[in-house]
Write an enzyme that holds these catalytic residues in place. Structure first.
Site, PDB file in Angstrom:
ATOM      1  N   TYR A  86       0.833  -1.201   0.000  1.00 58.60           N
ATOM      2  CA  TYR A  86       0.000   0.000   0.000  1.00 58.60           C
ATOM      3  C   TYR A  86       0.867   1.249   0.000  1.00 58.60           C
ATOM      4  O   TYR A  86       2.053   1.223   0.339  1.00 58.60           O
ATOM      5  CB  TYR A  86      -0.951   0.018   1.205  1.00 58.60           C
ATOM      6  CG  TYR A  86      -0.281   0.313   2.534  1.00 58.60           C
ATOM      7  CD1 TYR A  86      -0.170   1.626   3.017  1.00 58.60           C
ATOM      8  CD2 TYR A  86       0.253  -0.712   3.312  1.00 58.60           C
ATOM      9  CE1 TYR A  86       0.452   1.900   4.222  1.00 58.60           C
ATOM     10  CE2 TYR A  86       0.866  -0.446   4.514  1.00 58.60           C
ATOM     11  CZ  TYR A  86       0.961   0.863   4.980  1.00 58.60           C
ATOM     12  OH  TYR A  86       1.592   1.143   6.166  1.00 58.60           O
ATOM     13  N   CYS A  87       0.233   2.375  -0.387  1.00 60.67           N
ATOM     14  CA  CYS A  87       0.879   3.688  -0.323  1.00 60.67           C
ATOM     15  C   CYS A  87      -0.163   4.679   0.185  1.00 60.67           C
ATOM     16  O   CYS A  87      -1.052   4.313   0.955  1.00 60.67           O
ATOM     17  CB  CYS A  87       1.449   4.098  -1.677  1.00 60.67           C
ATOM     18  SG  CYS A  87       0.195   4.343  -2.967  1.00 60.67           S
ATOM     19  N   ARG A  88      -0.091   5.926  -0.224  1.00 55.74           N
ATOM     20  CA  ARG A  88      -1.053   6.925   0.247  1.00 55.74           C
ATOM     21  C   ARG A  88      -2.422   6.741  -0.411  1.00 55.74           C
ATOM     22  O   ARG A  88      -3.438   6.672   0.262  1.00 55.74           O
ATOM     23  CB  ARG A  88      -0.532   8.345  -0.015  1.00 55.74           C
ATOM     24  CG  ARG A  88      -1.426   9.446   0.565  1.00 55.74           C
ATOM     25  CD  ARG A  88      -0.862  10.821   0.256  1.00 55.74           C
ATOM     26  NE  ARG A  88      -0.919  11.106  -1.168  1.00 55.74           N
ATOM     27  CZ  ARG A  88      -1.972  11.640  -1.795  1.00 55.74           C
ATOM     28  NH1 ARG A  88      -3.062  11.941  -1.111  1.00 55.74           N
ATOM     29  NH2 ARG A  88      -1.941  11.884  -3.085  1.00 55.74           N
ATOM     30  N   ILE A 114      -3.707   4.050   2.041  1.00 54.93           N
ATOM     31  CA  ILE A 114      -3.947   4.255   3.467  1.00 54.93           C
ATOM     32  C   ILE A 114      -5.018   5.324   3.703  1.00 54.93           C
ATOM     33  O   ILE A 114      -5.651   5.359   4.770  1.00 54.93           O
ATOM     34  CB  ILE A 114      -2.637   4.601   4.200  1.00 54.93           C
ATOM     35  CG1 ILE A 114      -2.790   4.366   5.715  1.00 54.93           C
ATOM     36  CG2 ILE A 114      -2.184   6.022   3.881  1.00 54.93           C
ATOM     37  CD1 ILE A 114      -1.478   4.417   6.478  1.00 54.93           C
TER      38      ILE A 114
END
Length: 351
Positions: A86-88, A114
């Site tokens: 995952y990332c932003r 996220i």
């Protein structure tokens, strides 16, 4: 021209439209169901600064924008593991998942990143240390916090377990005053990177059980002494065994003489954890059986070479191996060497 621009954006981590998508996108609910699965590794591919602001508990952080991203992932995560990434917002992680899939990884990407995770009311943490989460035989959670070198914090069923706590090592400072008091505190031997009286005092409360070898108990003035071979049931679901830890190579035996220092085997609700202490690949390791998680040192000339570490791992046969105490020793090649042995090697910040 449009395709060229899209490919350039993908290189920057802003799109995965270039090329075939070889990973699975999942919503928050599906992603959360992967947490705690021992065959899944949670990977945060944002910057270190973003990770520090808040991340999903148990995630390791490797920035996908770094030039050695793939090499770092290979050193930390076996290709036998599924990678939950995952990332932003989900775009950088989609790019990372595609790149990792090309290297043979099975990847799952968190759709919406996220941001979506938080909007769904799911928890995040700003825990500064890497955390690995395991389940016991009855389904209880055990969390391992990689503090530094040989210092490990373990959480289990509301209990705090500390291994060889030190307040400072090199430029790294551990703020034990901000942590709960220890219920159980283990010290393997007297060297300053394992035995630190300031850390012990900060972590000791009314109910703390200090468990040490004789030299440390004498130096500290208190503590339950365990010698090699001793076993102790310290709670209904928690047993500890002190095992040998020493040097065997010519010219090294003065560092850790036989019979003085301890390693420990902790059996917590059926989960067996081998914390080897400062040792080489000694013959007694052949008697260490049924280990779920092993911490084996690698820092020649004081402990093991990488070759000895691999040999020791093949002797003990843990399900999961954490090389620790490794200082400046390059342990990045260990996972690939042990992949055919079915050992899940996890490189954490135990320099």
């Amino acid at each position: 021209m449009k395709r060229i621009i899209t490919c350039l954006l993908a290189t920057l981590g802003l799109s995965t439209a270039c090329g075939q998508q070889n990973f699975e996108n999942v919503e928050v609910k599906g992603f959360s169901e992967l947490m705690g699965n021992p065959s899944v590794v949670l990977l945060d591919v944002r910057t270190a600064a973003e990770y520090a602001e808040g991340h999903i508990e148990g995630a390791i952080n490797i920035d996908q924008a770094q030039g050695d991203f793939i090499e770092k992932v290979k050193a930390a995560i076996s290709t036998t593991k599924k990678v939950a990434v995952y990332c932003r917002s989900g775009r950088r992680s989609a790019n990372a998942a595609n790149r990792l899939a090309a290297e043979g990884y099975q990847c799952v990407n968190l759709k919406g990143g996220i941001q979506a995770w938080k909007e769904a009311g799911m928890p995040v943490t700003n825990e500064a240390y890497e955390v690995d989460i395991f389940k016991t035989k009855s389904g209880k959670t055990v969390k391992f916090h990689a503090l530094v070198h040989a210092s490990i914090r373990i959480e289990y069923d509301g209990k705090e377990i500390e291994i060889d706590p030190v307040t400072k090592l090199g430029n790294k400072v551990i703020d034990y005053a901000a942590m709960p008091k220890a219920d159980y505190l283990f010290v393997t031997h007297e060297h300053g990177d394992h035995f630190n009286q300031d850390a012990i005092k900060l972590l000791t409360g009314e109910k703390t059980q200090l468990i040490m070898n004789k030299r440390c108990a004498d130096m500290y003035g208190s503590g339950k002494v365990m010698a090699n071979g001793d076993k102790m049931q310290i709670a209904d679901d928690f047993m500890v065994e002190a095992v040998p830890a020493y040097n065997i190579s010519e010219g090294r035996t003065q560092f850790h003489p036989k019979g003085r220092d301890n390693g420990y085997i902790l059996t917590i609700d059926g989960l067996r954890i081998y914390i080897a202490g400062d040792t080489e690949d000694i013959p007694e390791m052949s008697s260490v059986k049924d280990i779920d998680i092993a911490f084996l040192p690698c820092n020649q000339p004081y402990t093991m070479t990488t070759e000895q570490l691999v040999k020791a791992a093949r002797t003990v046969k843990p399900k999961v191996l954490f090389p620790y105490h490794y200082g400046q020793t390059d342990v990045s090649g260990v996972p690939s060497q042990l992949q055919s042995d079915g050992i899940d090697v996890r490189i954490r910040h135990y320099e």
